[in-house]
Design a protein around this motif. Structure first.
Motif, short mmCIF file in Angstrom:
data_model
loop_
_atom_site.label_atom_id
_atom_site.label_comp_id
_atom_site.label_asym_id
_atom_site.label_seq_id
_atom_site.Cartn_x
_atom_site.Cartn_y
_atom_site.Cartn_z
N GLN A 50 25.63 -4.38 -47.05
CA GLN A 50 25.31 -3.40 -48.62
C GLN A 50 24.17 -3.56 -48.46
OE1 GLN A 50 26.25 -5.11 -52.03
NE2 GLN A 50 27.66 -4.19 -52.17
N GLY A 78 21.90 2.66 -56.84
CA GLY A 78 22.22 3.36 -55.54
C GLY A 78 22.77 2.64 -54.67
N TYR A 79 23.84 2.51 -54.31
CA TYR A 79 24.67 2.25 -52.41
C TYR A 79 25.19 2.62 -51.55
CZ TYR A 79 28.55 1.12 -55.19
OH TYR A 79 29.64 1.51 -56.08
N ILE A 80 25.16 1.73 -49.82
CA ILE A 80 25.62 2.14 -49.38
C ILE A 80 26.48 1.03 -48.75
CG2 ILE A 80 24.71 4.38 -49.36
CD1 ILE A 80 22.99 3.50 -46.98
N SER A 81 27.44 1.37 -48.35
CA SER A 81 27.76 0.39 -47.40
C SER A 81 28.52 0.38 -46.27
CB SER A 81 28.92 -1.15 -48.15
OG SER A 81 28.92 -1.86 -47.12
N PHE A 82 27.75 0.23 -44.92
CA PHE A 82 29.02 0.46 -43.81
C PHE A 82 29.40 -0.14 -42.91
CE2 PHE A 82 24.35 1.15 -43.91
CZ PHE A 82 23.42 -0.18 -42.46
N PHE A 139 32.52 3.67 -44.37
CA PHE A 139 31.66 3.86 -44.58
C PHE A 139 31.35 4.55 -46.24
CE2 PHE A 139 28.94 7.14 -46.32
CZ PHE A 139 27.56 6.81 -47.06
N TRP A 140 30.99 3.47 -47.15
CA TRP A 140 31.30 3.57 -48.88
C TRP A 140 29.46 3.78 -49.47
CZ3 TRP A 140 34.22 -1.28 -50.60
CH2 TRP A 140 34.13 -1.29 -52.23
N SER A 141 29.80 4.51 -50.11
CA SER A 141 27.80 4.66 -50.87
C SER A 141 28.90 5.25 -52.31
CB SER A 141 27.40 5.82 -50.80
OG SER A 141 28.56 6.93 -50.94
N ARG A 201 32.10 6.74 -56.47
CA ARG A 201 32.11 6.55 -55.30
C ARG A 201 32.76 7.04 -54.23
NH1 ARG A 201 36.25 0.74 -58.05
NH2 ARG A 201 34.60 1.14 -59.90
N TYR A 214 34.58 7.09 -50.36
CA TYR A 214 34.88 6.08 -49.07
C TYR A 214 35.41 6.91 -48.10
CZ TYR A 214 37.19 2.09 -47.44
OH TYR A 214 38.02 1.49 -46.59
#
Length: 887
Positions: A366, A385-389, A467-469, A492, A494
């Motif tokens: 994250q 601001g965030y992203i997670s993959f 993928f999540w932002s 969000r 996703y």
């Protein structure tokens, strides 16, 4: 003779002079506390600058220091806090009380991230809350699962699940993880499709956590999150103003090892500060074949930009792979006596090497960039601001549905598992032999042959990439000294990719798939689809803070858009993966509105007593899996929002040595969506059965109870406390399910599920806890936590209650107690502060069930016979040893 007398007299005078000088001293006393929470800081160092004279604070945060006469500077140090200097003049025989010394956190951006995370303030925020400090986490976590450190909290129940690394679960007030919001620095981490939190994805979180705040009930968060049962607010260490670091090594008695390194540059002249935490965990598991191979990392970089702006970049992740245990296993005395609590049936030996059919592997970093802007003295803006993959999945069995025979006439049912050895483990060598030979099945007088090389049972991977932002922004405006307005946006996006693939053909040459033909290792099989979720929300809250009264009124409105892509189910004939990828069936986009509203007030009766009350409503869009039926793109025509109504009141007492919190709650969760499958008699042919999918959208639960926690400092060396939770959680109605034929996907009728007044399962409805901390010497401390659990009901599926005679409570597990203990020793090693810790979990080696599942049958006399019981035992006595050195 005269000369000897003179020497003796001179010596006597010198002794008297030195003694008089040595006893020219005074006493300095005081108490060290956290400036934000007023929590006493145990083990803080208080030293006279330039000397080796110093003490550490006691369990009540107090210290008493004997200091020589003269002018001195007291230096107060505590890990994670800014160093503080106090100038004082000491006179012979005098006692000086410096009072309460408030220590400011050295974590850069902690106050700012608290705005995003909606951290509750004691005696101000009107919610039921428990806070777990970094010290408590360090002392009690050890080799436990991260959620287990929260067990000493009213109405919280965390277990190890199957016992694999990170396979734990947590319930709050009778609600499972899907209905408990988990947030890291204010960012929601519950899966956007199903609400679950997979703790193995956050395996290094305990290393990077500064504090955990558990808000039970709807909580103080301004966001529209899954906080039906509560909110777990995890605040990481951010960056540290102090330069330094630490190194830790740890080992368990069953063969798991861990090392951890922490580094911090401190705040540099450029306004930059960097903190890094990294760890490595590997070795055996307590449960058979649950080995682990894991890393974790945490990096935080902060940068001041002028006086009014600050940027904080954070990345956290934990690539890992570990063996798992396959579901529950049968609970009877024979199995326990034969295999014990560590038994795992889903592994065996193949070619002399261990092979576990169940392996979880995942990496989910994250990355977040936070911007803090002091617009003016009254206006502050916090934006993240965030992203997670995430990439990975879990493996398991996949076998032929038919009962098959080898060429010698020996029969095997290989759908769920391969053959077993006499010792109860999988016989992989025999399975490889069966996959390499011809086998046949007989059904209805017809014989079907399965050629050599065609695998009859394989190991598959269920892959779940995503993928999540998102963007989260909160504006706080101090209208006046008493009124504050907060408002912002929460968006969000996703995409979750789900498919199965071949992991191991187990001696065969291929696996036949109806869409992709004869497949080999790495090929997709069985299903392949994407879930797409978009979310947009607005929130606003008005707060009043007076001398005695504080109150808030807040609400959110949000919309969720969902869509499903299916690359598999709609293909006709055998196709290639490339063709399927380019020709998916795409559902229509669904749009659903949700909202919540909360109100609460706290009244400080005086400096010691306060009361609070809060209430709220929450209209929640159901999870993604309920939007589409039959595991296809069939839109659910009966989808409707779940509705939650909650209220609670509480009382708090805060004295010098004793503190107590009591609260009572009432929560109604209505219009709950559930999806299940079972067999019913075929309406056209009563001698046959058909499989139906059942969708429920009217289930209702009621959760009521009381909670109490207390802490008492008997002396500065002894601290004790306790918690109590008594709940009554029940299903409140008999919901009606829509039934769909699994083959035709057409609605064929309705059915009633007989659940009213049955207890909610999976969490003890009675919980008692005691804790004690003792400082038995200046540098040695011991502590323990004791738990008592009762009224824990086993899990059951809804279809087990589809007939009126099925209405009966599930199996009530035996009550059990559990004691965990620790021993810590602070010392210097090569001039560096060091701490050696021993943790013993389940001191008395208690044998008990942590969770279970059962199926029952109502007998002719009206009693309910529990005939089929499965579950997991708690771990027996186990140890963790660790050494931490700070530099």
């Amino acid at each position: 003779m005269r000369m000897k007398r003179r020497k003796l007299l001179f010596t006597l005078l010198m002794v008297l002079f030195i003694s008089g000088t040595a006893f020219a001293q005074g006493i300095i006393r005081g108490v060290i506390q956290d400036a934000n929470t007023n929590e006493t800081l145990i083990g803080a160092n208080v030293i006279i600058k330039g000397t080796t004279i110093g003490v550490t604070t006691n369990l009540d945060g107090s210290f008493l220091l004997i200091a020589p006469e003269g002018e001195h500077t007291l230096v107060v140090k505590y890990v994670g806090y800014e160093e503080k200097d106090i100038d004082i003049t000491v006179k012979d025989g005098a006692t000086y009380n410096v009072g309460t010394v408030l220590m400011e956190s050295s974590a850069i951006g902690l106050d700012e991230v608290s705005v995003l995370a909606s951290v509750a303030v004691d005696r101000e925020t009107p919610v039921a809350v428990s806070t777990i400090s970094a010290k408590s986490i360090e002392e009690n976590l050890g080799s436990q699962e991260f959620p287990e450190v929260m067990n000493y909290t009213p109405n919280v129940y965390a277990t190890k699940g199957g016992g694999g690394f990170g396979d734990s679960r947590i319930n709050v007030r009778g609600f499972d993880q899907r209905n408990v919001a988990v947030m890291i620095n204010g960012i929601p981490v519950n899966d956007m499709e199903n609400g679950w939190v997979y703790w193995s994805n956050w395996a290094g979180l305990g290393d990077a956590t500064r504090t955990i705040q558990i808000q039970r009930g709807l909580g103080a968060s301004k966001l529209a999150i899954n906080s039906v049962g509560g909110t777990i607010n995890i605040i990481t260490k951010t960056t540290d103003m102090n330069k330094g670091g630490s190194f830790m090594i740890a080992a368990t008695d069953y063969g798991r090892f861990k090392s951890m390194l922490t580094l911090s540059t401190g705040k540099l002249k450029t306004g930059t500060a960097i903190t890094f935490v990294g760890s490595r965990t590997f070795g055996k598991g307590y449960i058979d074949a649950t080995w682990v191979d894991a890393w974790s990392y945490f990096l935080s970089i902060s940068q001041d930009i002028g006086k009014d702006h600050q940027l904080v970049f954070t990345v956290i992740g934990a690539p890992q792979k570990h063996g798992q245990r396959d579901g529950y296993y049968m609970l009877d005395s024979t199995m326990y006596e034969t295999y014990g609590a560590k038994y795992t049936r889903n592994w065996g030996w193949r070619g002399g090497e261990q092979l576990n059919e169940r392996v979880n592997y995942y990496h989910k970093p994250q990355i977040a960039l936070n911007w803090y802007w002091n617009i003016s003295e009254k206006i502050f803006l916090a934006t993240s601001g965030y992203i997670s993959f995430g990439n990975g999945g879990g493996s398991g069995p996949l076998g032929n549905r038919n009962y098959m025979f080898d060429q010698n006439g020996s029969g095997y049912y290989l759908k769920y598992e391969p053959p077993q050895t006499a010792s109860g483990y999988y016989d992989w060598d025999l399975m490889a032999d069966l996959n390499s030979q011809d086998m046949y099945s007989v059904r209805g007088g017809d014989t079907t042959w399965y050629p050599a090389g065609e695998s009859k049972h394989i190991i598959r991977n269920s892959v779940n990439n995503h993928f999540w932002s998102g963007l989260l922004s909160n504006l706080r405006y101090n209208i006046s000294d008493h009124w504050t307005f907060s408002g912002g946006i929460d968006t969000r996006f996703y995409v979750g990719e789900h498919y199965r693939e071949v992991r191991d053909l187990v001696g065969g040459d291929y696996w036949p798939d109806k869409v992709f033909g004869n497949t080999v290792v790495g090929d997709k099989i069985a299903y392949w689809n994407d879930g797409l979720v978009k979310y947009g929300g607005l929130f606003a809250q008005v707060e009043y803070t007076g001398r005695r009264i504080s109150a808030f009124l807040g609400g959110t409105v949000s919309n969720t858009w969902t869509k499903r892509k299916d690359y598999y189910s709609y293909q006709t004939g055998v196709v290639t993966e490339e063709y399927a990828k380019n020709n998916p069936n795409i559902s229509e986009t669904l749009s659903n509105l949700g909202y919540n509203a909360k109100i609460g007030a706290n009244y400080n009766i005086n400096e010691k007593n306060n009361v609070f009350v809060n209430a709220g409503i929450y209209s929640r869009v159901p999870f993604f899996r309920f939007h589409f039926l039959n595991y296809r793109n069939d839109v659910n025509p009966d989808l409707k929002n779940e509705n939650i109504y909650a209220a609670e009141l509480g009382y708090g007492f805060l004295g010098k040595k004793f503190r107590l919190n009591f609260n009572a709650y009432y929560t109604v969760w209505g219009d709950i969506s559930q999806l299940t499958s079972f067999y019913i008699p075929d309406p056209e042919n009563p001698d046959e059965t058909i499989r139906v999918n059942a969708f429920v959208s009217s289930l209702k639960e009621t959760h009521t109870g009381i909670e109490l926690d207390a802490q008492y400092t008997i002396t500065r060396w002894v601290n004790i406390g306790g918690i109590l939770s008594i709940g009554d959680w029940r299903y409140s109605n008999d919901p009606v399910a829509d039934l769909y034929d699994e083959q035709t996907r057409e609605k064929i009728g309705e059915g009633t599920l007989y659940l009213k007044n049955l207890k909610v399962y999976d969490q003890p409805q009675t919980q008692i806890g005691l804790n004690a901390d003792f400082r038995i010497a200046k540098k040695i401390d011991i502590g323990g936590q004791w738990f008592y659990y009762d009224n824990l009901y086993s899990r059951y599926t809804l279809e087990d209650r589809k007939n009126p005679e099925d209405r009966g409570q599930s199996w009530k597990l035996p009550a059990y107690t559990l004691l965990n203990a620790r021993l810590g020793w602070s010392f210097k090693m090569a001039g560096l502060d060091s701490y050696f810790l021993i943790n013993c979990y389940n001191v008395f080696n208690t044998v008990a069930l942590a969770e279970a599942e059962d199926k029952g049958v109502k007998m002719d006399d009206g009693s309910y016979e529990h005939t089929f019981k499965k579950g997991f035992w708690i771990w027996g006595r186990n140890w963790n040893f660790s050494l931490k050195v700070r530099f």
